[in-house]
Design an enzyme around this catalytic site. Structure first.
Site, short mmCIF file in Angstrom:
data_model
loop_
_atom_site.label_atom_id
_atom_site.label_comp_id
_atom_site.label_asym_id
_atom_site.label_seq_id
_atom_site.Cartn_x
_atom_site.Cartn_y
_atom_site.Cartn_z
N ASP A 19 0.81 -1.21 0.00
CA ASP A 19 0.00 0.00 0.00
C ASP A 19 0.85 1.27 0.00
OD1 ASP A 19 0.95 -0.41 2.58
OD2 ASP A 19 -1.02 -0.61 3.51
N HIS A 54 -7.50 -4.57 9.80
CA HIS A 54 -7.16 -4.29 8.40
C HIS A 54 -5.84 -4.95 8.00
CE1 HIS A 54 -5.17 -0.22 9.60
NE2 HIS A 54 -4.20 -0.99 9.19
N GLU A 57 -9.86 -1.79 4.89
CA GLU A 57 -10.56 -1.48 6.13
C GLU A 57 -11.81 -2.37 6.27
OE1 GLU A 57 -9.13 0.27 8.25
OE2 GLU A 57 -8.72 2.33 7.67
N ASN A 82 -8.10 -2.79 13.88
CA ASN A 82 -9.46 -3.12 13.45
C ASN A 82 -9.47 -4.29 12.48
OD1 ASN A 82 -8.39 -2.00 11.17
ND2 ASN A 82 -9.80 -0.27 11.03
C1 GLP Z 1 -0.77 0.46 8.65
C2 GLP Z 1 -0.37 -0.31 7.39
C3 GLP Z 1 -0.55 -1.80 7.56
C4 GLP Z 1 0.01 -2.24 8.89
C5 GLP Z 1 -0.78 -1.62 10.01
C6 GLP Z 1 -0.30 -2.01 11.40
O1 GLP Z 1 -2.01 1.04 8.60
N1 GLP Z 1 -1.06 0.11 6.22
O2 GLP Z 1 0.05 -2.47 6.47
O3 GLP Z 1 -0.03 -3.63 9.00
O4 GLP Z 1 -0.73 -0.21 9.88
O5 GLP Z 1 0.79 -1.22 11.77
P1 GLP Z 1 1.74 -1.50 12.99
O6 GLP Z 1 2.62 -2.61 12.58
O7 GLP Z 1 2.49 -0.21 13.19
O8 GLP Z 1 0.85 -1.86 14.14
#
Ligand code: GLP
Length: 241
Positions: A67, A138, A143, A136
């Site tokens: 992404d 995702h 989402e 959540n």
């Molecule tokens: C972001 C990214 C995801 C990631 C998520 C969790 O929103 N787009 O790909 O997995 O956050 O992030 P973290 O690893 O900082 O908890």
């Protein structure tokens, strides 16, 4: 599904990095689907160490990232392009032409989504897709919704995601409201999935995603339907399963 419950973040990172190492050793021109967020930073550091010790070679590796924020330039230190170069690409011998992310500055968003999906297909899809998980549920920026989005698309980020990601920005106002993400269908086409989670804050969602009903309200729950998923977490994140 394989689950590895590791003692702490360091052990989690090492275990997950080892799975990527094995992939690249068995197929040096692997297509790796990569992820951002704080969770994979330790595993990228471990991959860099193995590159420096001569155990890992990125010469033929190709990457596709999950992404990218819409509206951030590559030079913006919050763009995922910047993140990936800072944590991995600038530190190993990967060829610049082999790294791919959605272009956050593309003028035509629809065309950019089609371009990115076609690009992934032209590479033959990801051999291994690395994922983190949002609070959540995702994955990428897919989402919670009423349906599973199939292909790369542009999403409006939920308030909870903006809240969670604002720690990286000067203020919540600066967090982009839109992002490009591989679709659930794109992710599910990867031959192997490696998902990492750490910290007590992820315990609830890890339980829901992997032991609750499969529903687009918890996007990661679709992974229960994938034939080759490995979850690597620390004790805190896997405490409830
Ligand atoms: C972001 C990214 C995801 C990631 C998520 C969790 O929103 N787009 O790909 O997995 O956050 O992030 P973290 O690893 O900082 O908890």
């Amino acid at each position: 599904m394989k689950i590895y419950k590791m003692k702490d973040y360091e052990q989690m990172s090492r275990k997950a990095a080892g799975i990527i190492l094995a992939q690249v050793i068995s197929r040096p021109d692997s297509v790796l689907g990569l992820a951002t967020g704080s969770t994979p930073i330790g595993l990228y550091d471990q991959l860099v160490k193995w590159y420096e010790s001569g155990d890992l070679d990125f010469k033929e590796v190709k990457t596709v990232n999950l992404d990218e924020y819409r509206g951030l330039t590559r030079e913006n230190d919050q763009s995922y392009y910047y993140f990936m170069h800072q944590h991995l690409f600038h530190r190993v011998n990967i060829c610049p032409e082999n790294v791919h992310l959605p272009d956050g500055m593309a003028e035509d968003g629809e065309a950019e989504c089609r371009r990115y999906e076609a690009l992934i297909d032209s590479l033959g899809g990801a051999d291994l897709q690395l994922l983190g998980i949002g609070h959540n549920g995702h994955i990428g920026f897919n989402e919670p919704d009423r349906y599973f989005a199939k292909e790369t698309h542009c999403v409006k980020l939920q308030e909870s995601t903006i809240e969670a990601n604002k720690r990286f920005f000067a203020s919540a106002e600066e967090v982009p409201r839109y992002a490009y993400t591989m679709g659930i269908g794109t992710i599910m086409k990867a031959r192997k999935i490696l998902i990492v989670a750490n910290g007590a804050g992820k315990a609830e969602i890890v339980k829901k995603a992997f032991f609750g009903p499969v529903t687009p309200e918890v996007p990661a729950s679709i992974l229960q339907m994938h034939p080759d998923v490995t979850l690597v977490g620390d004790e805190e994140a896997l405490a409830l399963i």
